[in-house]
Design an enzyme around this catalytic site. Sequence first.
Site, PDB file in Angstrom:
ATOM      1  CB  CYS A 205      -0.877  -0.034   1.250  1.00 23.44           C
ATOM      2  SG  CYS A 205      -2.053   1.294   1.306  1.00 23.44           S
ATOM      3  N   PRO A 206       0.667   2.271  -0.794  1.00 21.36           N
ATOM      4  CG  PRO A 206       0.743   4.506  -1.523  1.00 21.36           C
ATOM      5  CD  PRO A 206       1.527   3.468  -0.760  1.00 21.36           C
TER       6      PRO A 206
END
Lengths: 77, 390
Positions: free
Chosen positions: A15-16
């Site tokens: 993430c991201p």
Amino acid sequence: MLTSNRTIDARGSQCPGPLSELIRAMKEAELGEVIELWTEEPRTKTDAREWCEKAGHEFLGVESAEGYERIWVKKAR
Amino acid sequence: MAKAIVVIVGGGVGGILTANLLAKHSKQIQVQLIDATGTHQYQPGWLRVPFGDYRPESLRYPIRRLLHPSVELITEPAKHIDTDARHVVLQSGKQVPYDYLVIGTGAYPHPEEIEGLAQGAHTFYTEEGALRLNQALQQFRGGRIVVGVAGFPYKCPPAPHEFTLLLDDWLLARNLRQQTELTFVTPINRLFPIETVAPVFENAFKERNICVETFFNTESVNSEKRVIASLEGTELEYDLLIMIAPHRGAEVVSASGLGDRGGWVPTDKQTLQVKGHENLYALGDATDLPVSKSGAAAHFEAEVVAQRLVEAVEGRTPQHLYDGHVMCMIETGGNKAMLINFDYQHPPRTPKPSHALKIAKGLFRRAYPLAVLKAPLTAGVGFFVRPGEA
């Protein structure tokens, strides 16, 4: 299972990363195209759904695969 | 027996530390380090150049002075890596042969990827940009400032947030804060990618009345109208714009067919070997590893790469593995800083800002070339400050 115009394999990306890959693909996509995203980040589906709401695209669905998830999104504007 | 030749490309934290750690084994290993400029930059210091706290000259170090005398320094850009012939081709055409290669070529902002960004936005991610921003701040008399992340990935993930909090302090000290609307934009739906750290920034930004625009993926900047527009359809007017451009890997990586679409070297997350190449290692910002692009990650990776190279040269099976360890000292404004410490298995705990950590961060900057790079006194420190146990 939905059919898509393009698949992005973002497995292994934290993430991201997966969401960024999806957003980049949506930027390049034509209106009406369906993008399929493969991700190991469990959070991506919620983030992608929220992003579609904000950006005016269509979140088509999510499906579990072996150790990852497949997410379908349609460019709607 | 002939010495094994280890060639390192890149004079950043990872390259220099690997070279100096291998230099202890100079009887078996000959180390050569290739760097385009011969100057190492303490990049975290650029964060404070816009505020006049540091002069850029004080953040530059001649690499020769940081390297162990037995390490040969080649000051010339590397243009191509030929993995079949096992040599690096320099700009002059000269070939540097290797037995083992370490790629530590870094990450670079690419503002040209977003329409108008290079013309309209300031940055502190280059020495030149940080100096230009210093001049712009000196002329600033109030108005709308937009700071933010224009795209992922970028190095030192907390730097834009640190900058914003320091900017708030700077404006307050000059009685300009009341006349200034400060907005932070981010491509994702929370202020910081790591969930345990995001609340600390969220609280600090709220307390300081800094507006936050989430899901703001910069599509274009119009520097004449002074408007930044997002892919999601939001437009913001600004008087001063400071944006972090998405980063890409070094040109030599792509030119050698060793990078992915972003120019990052596909690297095994534990062995740090370049995938498909047993005698190639990659570390630091150059890799595609799922860790923050930061000097601390490069430091811990360098220890693993050096140990594995020594094991390989001595004919043993390399056993040391990288566990994803990263440590970060983050400015939180108000003369405070916080520490986050994490690895592949342990996300960082929610940190608490303190004055002591701010002092520690300042001391680290001063001790950095000697303690971290030249005489690696801190090599192995990672074993004593494990994430989850710190």
